[in-house]
Design a protein around this motif. Structure first.
Motif, PDB file in Angstrom:
ATOM      1  N   ILE A   1       8.144   3.308   1.953  1.00 49.57           N
ATOM      2  CA  ILE A   1       9.278   3.705   2.718  1.00 49.57           C
ATOM      3  C   ILE A   1       9.878   4.553   1.305  1.00 49.57           C
ATOM      4  CG2 ILE A   1       9.306   1.859   3.628  1.00 49.57           C
ATOM      5  CD1 ILE A   1      10.044   0.003   1.089  1.00 49.57           C
ATOM      6  N   THR A   2       8.945   5.354   0.339  1.00 49.04           N
ATOM      7  CA  THR A   2       9.198   6.114  -0.731  1.00 49.04           C
ATOM      8  C   THR A   2       8.793   6.583  -1.415  1.00 49.04           C
ATOM      9  OG1 THR A   2      11.107   5.848  -2.743  1.00 49.04           O
ATOM     10  CG2 THR A   2       9.345   4.562  -2.329  1.00 49.04           C
ATOM     11  N   ASP A   3       9.402   7.822  -2.149  1.00 47.05           N
ATOM     12  CA  ASP A   3       7.723   8.077  -3.035  1.00 47.05           C
ATOM     13  C   ASP A   3       7.756   7.388  -4.203  1.00 47.05           C
ATOM     14  OD1 ASP A   3       8.586  10.474  -1.547  1.00 47.05           O
ATOM     15  OD2 ASP A   3       9.721  11.156  -3.681  1.00 47.05           O
ATOM     16  N   GLY A   4       6.644   6.997  -4.536  1.00 50.71           N
ATOM     17  CA  GLY A   4       5.751   6.591  -5.770  1.00 50.71           C
ATOM     18  C   GLY A   4       4.192   6.544  -5.790  1.00 50.71           C
ATOM     19  N   ALA A   5       4.260   5.355  -6.499  1.00 56.81           N
ATOM     20  CA  ALA A   5       2.428   5.525  -6.964  1.00 56.81           C
ATOM     21  C   ALA A   5       2.101   4.635  -6.336  1.00 56.81           C
ATOM     22  CB  ALA A   5       2.057   4.580  -8.384  1.00 56.81           C
ATOM     23  N   TRP A   6       0.489   5.324  -5.426  1.00 56.18           N
ATOM     24  CA  TRP A   6       0.192   4.735  -4.509  1.00 56.18           C
ATOM     25  C   TRP A   6      -0.117   3.040  -4.325  1.00 56.18           C
ATOM     26  CZ3 TRP A   6      -2.321   7.075   0.395  1.00 56.18           C
ATOM     27  CH2 TRP A   6      -2.563   5.779   1.002  1.00 56.18           C
ATOM     28  N   HIS A   7      -0.876   2.399  -5.930  1.00 53.53           N
ATOM     29  CA  HIS A   7      -1.011   0.946  -6.408  1.00 53.53           C
ATOM     30  C   HIS A   7       0.413   0.281  -6.118  1.00 53.53           C
ATOM     31  CE1 HIS A   7      -4.703   3.122  -6.660  1.00 53.53           C
ATOM     32  NE2 HIS A   7      -5.444   2.113  -6.092  1.00 53.53           N
ATOM     33  N   ASN A   8       1.324   0.857  -5.415  1.00 48.66           N
ATOM     34  CA  ASN A   8       3.205  -0.435  -6.307  1.00 48.66           C
ATOM     35  C   ASN A   8       3.189  -0.186  -4.730  1.00 48.66           C
ATOM     36  OD1 ASN A   8       5.805  -1.023  -7.082  1.00 48.66           O
ATOM     37  ND2 ASN A   8       6.067   1.212  -7.493  1.00 48.66           N
ATOM     38  N   PRO A   9       3.234  -1.493  -4.662  1.00 45.84           N
ATOM     39  CA  PRO A   9       3.093  -2.773  -3.511  1.00 45.84           C
ATOM     40  C   PRO A   9       5.048  -2.528  -3.856  1.00 45.84           C
ATOM     41  CG  PRO A   9       2.671  -4.521  -4.961  1.00 45.84           C
ATOM     42  CD  PRO A   9       2.463  -2.877  -6.126  1.00 45.84           C
ATOM     43  N   LEU A  10       5.965  -2.004  -3.845  1.00 44.71           N
ATOM     44  CA  LEU A  10       7.512  -1.336  -3.694  1.00 44.71           C
ATOM     45  C   LEU A  10       7.333  -0.175  -2.879  1.00 44.71           C
ATOM     46  CD1 LEU A  10       9.198  -2.618  -7.111  1.00 44.71           C
ATOM     47  CD2 LEU A  10       8.301  -4.202  -4.896  1.00 44.71           C
ATOM     48  N   VAL A  11       6.714   0.958  -2.449  1.00 46.48           N
ATOM     49  CA  VAL A  11       6.642   2.123  -1.900  1.00 46.48           C
ATOM     50  C   VAL A  11       6.221   1.299   0.024  1.00 46.48           C
ATOM     51  CG1 VAL A  11       6.343   3.633  -3.807  1.00 46.48           C
ATOM     52  CG2 VAL A  11       3.983   2.685  -2.252  1.00 46.48           C
ATOM     53  N   TRP A  12       5.591   0.766  -0.231  1.00 52.15           N
ATOM     54  CA  TRP A  12       4.728   0.333   0.819  1.00 52.15           C
ATOM     55  C   TRP A  12       6.344  -0.612   2.104  1.00 52.15           C
ATOM     56  CZ3 TRP A  12       0.730   3.212   2.905  1.00 52.15           C
ATOM     57  CH2 TRP A  12       0.465   3.927   1.600  1.00 52.15           C
ATOM     58  N   ASN A  13       6.487  -0.241   3.236  1.00 45.95           N
ATOM     59  CA  ASN A  13       6.685  -1.533   3.874  1.00 45.95           C
ATOM     60  C   ASN A  13       6.067  -3.078   3.676  1.00 45.95           C
ATOM     61  OD1 ASN A  13       4.802  -0.604   5.690  1.00 45.95           O
ATOM     62  ND2 ASN A  13       5.210  -1.048   7.082  1.00 45.95           N
ATOM     63  N   LEU A  14       5.175  -2.825   4.069  1.00 46.05           N
ATOM     64  CA  LEU A  14       4.834  -4.355   4.036  1.00 46.05           C
ATOM     65  C   LEU A  14       5.087  -4.996   2.178  1.00 46.05           C
ATOM     66  CD1 LEU A  14       2.078  -4.682   6.775  1.00 46.05           C
ATOM     67  CD2 LEU A  14       4.105  -5.037   6.806  1.00 46.05           C
ATOM     68  N   GLY A  15       4.893  -4.277   1.543  1.00 46.31           N
ATOM     69  CA  GLY A  15       5.521  -5.191   0.425  1.00 46.31           C
ATOM     70  C   GLY A  15       3.740  -5.612  -0.327  1.00 46.31           C
ATOM     71  N   THR A  16       3.494  -5.238   0.369  1.00 44.46           N
ATOM     72  CA  THR A  16       1.919  -4.797  -0.561  1.00 44.46           C
ATOM     73  C   THR A  16       0.659  -3.403  -0.700  1.00 44.46           C
ATOM     74  OG1 THR A  16       0.228  -6.407  -0.947  1.00 44.46           O
ATOM     75  CG2 THR A  16       0.917  -5.863   1.420  1.00 44.46           C
ATOM     76  N   VAL A  17      -0.421  -3.589  -0.818  1.00 45.84           N
ATOM     77  CA  VAL A  17      -1.241  -2.389  -0.977  1.00 45.84           C
ATOM     78  C   VAL A  17      -1.681  -1.797  -0.078  1.00 45.84           C
ATOM     79  CG1 VAL A  17      -2.613  -0.479  -2.561  1.00 45.84           C
ATOM     80  CG2 VAL A  17      -0.065  -1.692  -3.441  1.00 45.84           C
ATOM     81  N   PRO A  18      -1.701  -0.600   0.661  1.00 43.60           N
ATOM     82  CA  PRO A  18      -2.986  -1.144   1.803  1.00 43.60           C
ATOM     83  C   PRO A  18      -4.495  -1.228   1.927  1.00 43.60           C
ATOM     84  CG  PRO A  18      -2.140   1.054   1.748  1.00 43.60           C
ATOM     85  CD  PRO A  18      -1.514   0.000   1.529  1.00 43.60           C
ATOM     86  N   GLY A  19      -5.408  -2.612   2.074  1.00 45.40           N
ATOM     87  CA  GLY A  19      -6.038  -2.877   1.337  1.00 45.40           C
ATOM     88  C   GLY A  19      -7.679  -2.980   2.818  1.00 45.40           C
TER      89      GLY A  19
END
Length: 364
Positions: A29-47
């Motif tokens: 949902i925004t630029d940023g670090a891959w492991h930052n949960p805030l850049v992902w729509n679900l609020g967590t890093v895909p695993g």
């Protein structure tokens, strides 16, 4: 008993919720670090267990792993891994992907007909490995050391550049450039296809050549070699077991003792050097990577040199076809401006009378 049933039910609900969470689709949902949960729509890093990952923004990370069953970089997105990028998904690379070592691997999911489709740029400063998947490239694949497609097919209508290419069945209508080695089990180099190998080209199977092939050494280990207006230029050694048919021009630039032909026949449509003599090329065996310091590498604007012992040393820069694209005099500790040259791999000759050396560089 009721307690046991309730716990079992709650456990089942927990498992269901956990599975549902992991099975959802992830999207940036925004630029940023891959492991930052805030850049992902679900609020967590895909695993592990995620069904799909879609990158629509610019993502960076040190080591990045994708465990989903499908992965896509949108044309608006990009992924830059400082070290390793590993993906276990069938992938669509429509935006840029960069990493030190880039790996696509089908061993985790065992997907049917998996593919790495490239319409933009993949750049690996070390190795690119595609395991158990097809590589379908319509963009640019730039690999500094080794490109390995170990089980699937390679379909190229774009540009592939690597020092060593180890492929399986290859179909080419674009450009493939290899420094040291290009190896493939079978080859279809179709109309408009261009293949340039500075070192050794090994075809352990049949060949269809309707385009242009230029290499220092060529070995064909198949039974048939067919062509429709193609051309093959060989600078040094030619070892062949195939029978040639169709129309093709073959030109061996040297009369070398390493030429070995076990072919049963050359058909009436096969000509020899009618298209003119082959241009000589630079052998990868000449590149010995001595101690002269050249930095930065990769480079974008200016190369810096250290430990050049002779004044006014001449520097030559050659592209992967062996063509000299730049030739200048340097003083010790000098610079070489390269910002105006096309991005890609080059061979650099330092014509130091005290210690001539050769190097690989990459412009990005």
């Amino acid at each position: 008993m009721l307690t046991l049933v309730k716990k079992s039910g709650l456990f089942g609900v927990f498992i269901g919720l956990s599975f549902a969470h992991h099975a959802q689709d992830f999207e940036t949902i925004t630029d940023g670090a891959w492991h930052n949960p805030l850049v992902w729509n679900l609020g967590t890093v895909p695993g592990l267990g995620s069904s799909s990952v879609l990158v629509k923004h610019n993502m960076v990370g040190d080591t990045i792993s994708v465990f989903s069953t499908s992965f896509e970089i949108d044309p608006t997105g990009s992924v830059h891994a400082n070290n390793l990028f590993t993906c276990f998904a069938s992938s669509r690379i429509l935006g840029d992907l960069e990493g030190s070592t880039v790996t696509f691997d089908n061993s985790l999911h065992g997907l049917d007909n998996p593919e790495v489709f490239v319409a933009s740029d993949i750049s690996a400063t070390s190795d690119l490995v595609v395991s158990g998947m097809d590589l379908n490239n319509e963009g640019n694949v730039d690999c500094f050391d080794n490109l390995v497609v170990d089980m699937g097919e390679t379909i190229n209508s774009g540009s592939i550049t690597s020092n060593t290419c180890v492929l399986q069945n290859t179909s080419n209508t674009g450009l493939i450039e290899a420094g040291a080695v290009l190896s493939t089990n079978g080859l279809q180099n179709l109309s408009n296809g261009v293949i340039t190998v500075i070192g050794n080209m090994l075809i352990d199977g049949d060949i269809q050549n309707d385009g242009d092939i230029s290499t220092e050494n060529l070995t064909i280990g198949g039974i048939t070699a067919q062509g429709n207006g193609g051309k093959i230029c060989i600078a040094e050694c030619f070892a062949n077991t195939a029978s040639f048919s169709g129309t093709m021009d073959i030109c061996d630039a040297s009369e070398s003792s390493c030429d070995i032909n076990f072919a049963f026949q050359f058909g009436d449509g096969i000509s020899f050097c009618e298209g003119g003599p082959c241009a000589t090329s630079v052998s990868i065996s000449e590149v010995d990577f001595e101690e002269v310091s050249i930095y930065p590498n990769p480079c974008s604007d200016a190369l810096h040199f250290k430990n050049i012992t002779a004044p006014n040393t001449k520097i030559q820069l050659l592209d992967t076809s062996g063509r000299v694209v730049l030739s200048e005099q340097l003083t010790p500790e000098g610079q070489l401006q390269v910002g105006h040259l096309a991005r890609g791999h080059y061979f650099l000759h330092i014509l130091d009378k005290n210690r001539p050396t050769n190097h690989k560089i990459r412009l990005q």
